[in-house]
Design a protein around this motif. Structure first.
Motif, PDB file in Angstrom:
ATOM      1  N   PHE A   1      -7.655   2.617   5.868  1.00 19.24           N
ATOM      2  CA  PHE A   1      -7.752   2.228   4.580  1.00 19.24           C
ATOM      3  C   PHE A   1      -8.800   1.801   4.306  1.00 19.24           C
TER       4      PHE A   1
ATOM      5  N   SER B   1      -4.460   1.824  10.470  1.00 14.04           N
ATOM      6  CA  SER B   1      -5.094   2.843   9.323  1.00 14.04           C
ATOM      7  C   SER B   1      -5.799   2.960   8.620  1.00 14.04           C
TER       8      SER B   1
ATOM      9  N   ILE C   1      -3.724   7.755  -5.636  1.00 11.16           N
ATOM     10  CA  ILE C   1      -3.683   8.992  -5.433  1.00 11.16           C
ATOM     11  C   ILE C   1      -2.324   9.392  -4.884  1.00 11.16           C
ATOM     12  N   THR C   2      -1.102   8.489  -4.745  1.00  4.40           N
ATOM     13  CA  THR C   2       0.221   8.240  -5.231  1.00  4.40           C
ATOM     14  C   THR C   2       0.862   9.108  -6.059  1.00  4.40           C
TER      15      THR C   2
ATOM     16  N   GLU D   1      -6.806   2.421  -5.218  1.00  4.88           N
ATOM     17  CA  GLU D   1      -6.811   3.072  -4.701  1.00  4.88           C
ATOM     18  C   GLU D   1      -6.047   4.703  -4.400  1.00  4.88           C
ATOM     19  N   ASN D   2      -4.694   3.623  -3.097  1.00  2.00           N
ATOM     20  CA  ASN D   2      -3.864   4.516  -2.490  1.00  2.00           C
ATOM     21  C   ASN D   2      -2.616   5.071  -4.014  1.00  2.00           C
TER      22      ASN D   2
ATOM     23  N   LEU E   1       1.592   5.405  -0.044  1.00  2.00           N
ATOM     24  CA  LEU E   1       0.862   6.863  -0.157  1.00  2.00           C
ATOM     25  C   LEU E   1       2.044   7.734  -0.409  1.00  2.00           C
TER      26      LEU E   1
ATOM     27  N   VAL F   1      -6.986  -0.911  -1.139  1.00  2.00           N
ATOM     28  CA  VAL F   1      -5.491  -0.487  -1.441  1.00  2.00           C
ATOM     29  C   VAL F   1      -4.783  -0.342  -2.961  1.00  2.00           C
TER      30      VAL F   1
ATOM     31  N   SER G   1       0.751  -1.448  -0.125  1.00  2.64           N
ATOM     32  CA  SER G   1      -0.598  -0.012   0.276  1.00  2.64           C
ATOM     33  C   SER G   1       0.670   1.053  -0.156  1.00  2.64           C
TER      34      SER G   1
END
Length: 356
Positions: free
Chosen positions: A147, A145, A184-185, A180-181, A115, A178, A113
């Motif tokens: 998540f 976390s 985002i990153t 989806e992170n 980020l 996971v 995962s």
């Protein structure tokens, strides 16, 4: 929440049960959801003593473990659910790449995962592992976390179809959360790349090139994390018609195919962003070359202007006795005037040729 940069750890024997991650100060905690379409029971502070009493194998059971520092507790979980130490070693060894392993009655999946780090250009990483058995899904996180907070809320409120499905669908939801992170990153990296491109247009500070290389490393790391995930999801996609243990229901395979498609989209997006980084790097060097050319052109023009002036000064700097101009009353002012007019003429000539 502490953010870390993922890096290689020291090598361990495959069977060695030792946590190799960076979150060694986090206490191991457990949370259990027992649910079906009709009801749900949540155990927030779940303990090892309740492993045998709280599970209901006629329903879906999701055990979420936060923190991997209590090795004895993890051994107890492994012994209770009858999976070997090799899987525990893979859970504890965070230096290994994403993998999928199918055994007779167990499906093991781990994933990174990722980020963006809050205070630097580094990427924070956490390994999350899943063990799927008949009616049971166990997830292992390095630290507590949020998540999966939305998934817990969907189970509590009976939102969507999660309560009507088996735990294989829950595994899909967790993997999707996971992944989806990754988006985002990547989005955060894209914003930083856009800032770098704007900076290269304003100036050629060497720190810009250092940042470009740092983000290139980040994208390479993202790519190395997604490629094995893509391969694992492709394996799940291919066993749809050859699923002996029935841990994944036939109608759930389509959801994992969606995840495989997502992994392909992520890799395409990374390739596109790396091309943008390459363009930013090329623009930086082009800007450096352009500025160097401007400097060289300016120095060349100045040199070209002073070459005839130097010649004139050199001629009249000779110490011959019979030089007629030396006796001229206004010779100094005449020569200075000629030199001044020569400079003006050269500048006008260069300007007409558009050399500056």
């Amino acid at each position: 929440m502490r953010k870390i940069k993922y890096k290689k750890g020291r090598k361990l024997q495959h069977i060695s049960l030792e946590y190799t991650g960076a979150h060694k100060g986090h206490q191991t905690e457990m949370q259990l959801f027992v649910y079906n379409d009709a009801d749900v029971i949540e155990y927030e502070k779940f303990t090892v003593a309740a492993l045998n009493s709280c599970f209901d194998f006629t329903k879906n059971n999701w055990l979420n473990v936060h923190g991997l520092n209590d090795i004895d507790l993890l051994k107890t979980i492994g012994h209770n659910f009858k999976f070997d130490d090799f899987l525990l070693a893979d859970i504890l060894n965070t230096t290994k790449r994403t993998k999928l392993e199918e055994q007779q009655d167990v499906l093991f999946f781990n994933i990174k995962s990722l980020l963006p780090s809050e205070y630097s250009d580094n990427i924070s990483v956490e390994q999350i592992s899943f063990i799927l058995k008949d009616g049971i899904l166990i997830s292992f996180q390095e630290k507590r976390s949020d998540f999966f907070a939305h998934i817990r809320e969907r189970i509590r409120t009976h939102a969507g179809i999660v309560r009507t499905k088996k735990v294989d669908y829950l595994l899909y939801l967790l993997l999707d959360a996971v992944m989806e992170n990754f988006y985002i990153t990547i989005e955060d990296e894209e914003d930083k790349i856009e800032e770098l491109i704007n900076l290269t247009k304003k100036g050629a500070d060497p720190i810009i090139l250092e940042k470009i290389e740092n983000h290139r490393d980040n994208f390479n790391f993202l790519k190395r994390s997604i490629v094995p995930l893509r391969d694992s999801l492709y394996y799940l996609k291919t066993i749809k018609d050859d699923n002996d243990n029935n841990l994944i229901q036939k109608d759930t395979f389509n959801f994992f195919i969606r995840l495989h498609q997502k992994s392909l989209e992520l890799l395409e997006q990374i390739e596109s962003d790396m091309s943008s980084l390459e363009s930013a790097s090329n623009f930086y060097f082009s800007e450096q070359s352009r500025k160097m050319n401007e400097i060289m052109k300016t120095l060349t023009i100045i040199s070209a202007v002073f070459i005839p002036l130097t010649f004139i000064v050199g001629v009249y700097g000779m110490n011959f006795e019979n030089m007629p101009e030396l006796k001229t009353e206004n010779g100094y002012f005449v020569v200075m005037g000629i030199m001044f007019l020569l400079v003006i003429a050269l500048i006008i000539y260069f300007k007409k040729r558009r050399w500056f």
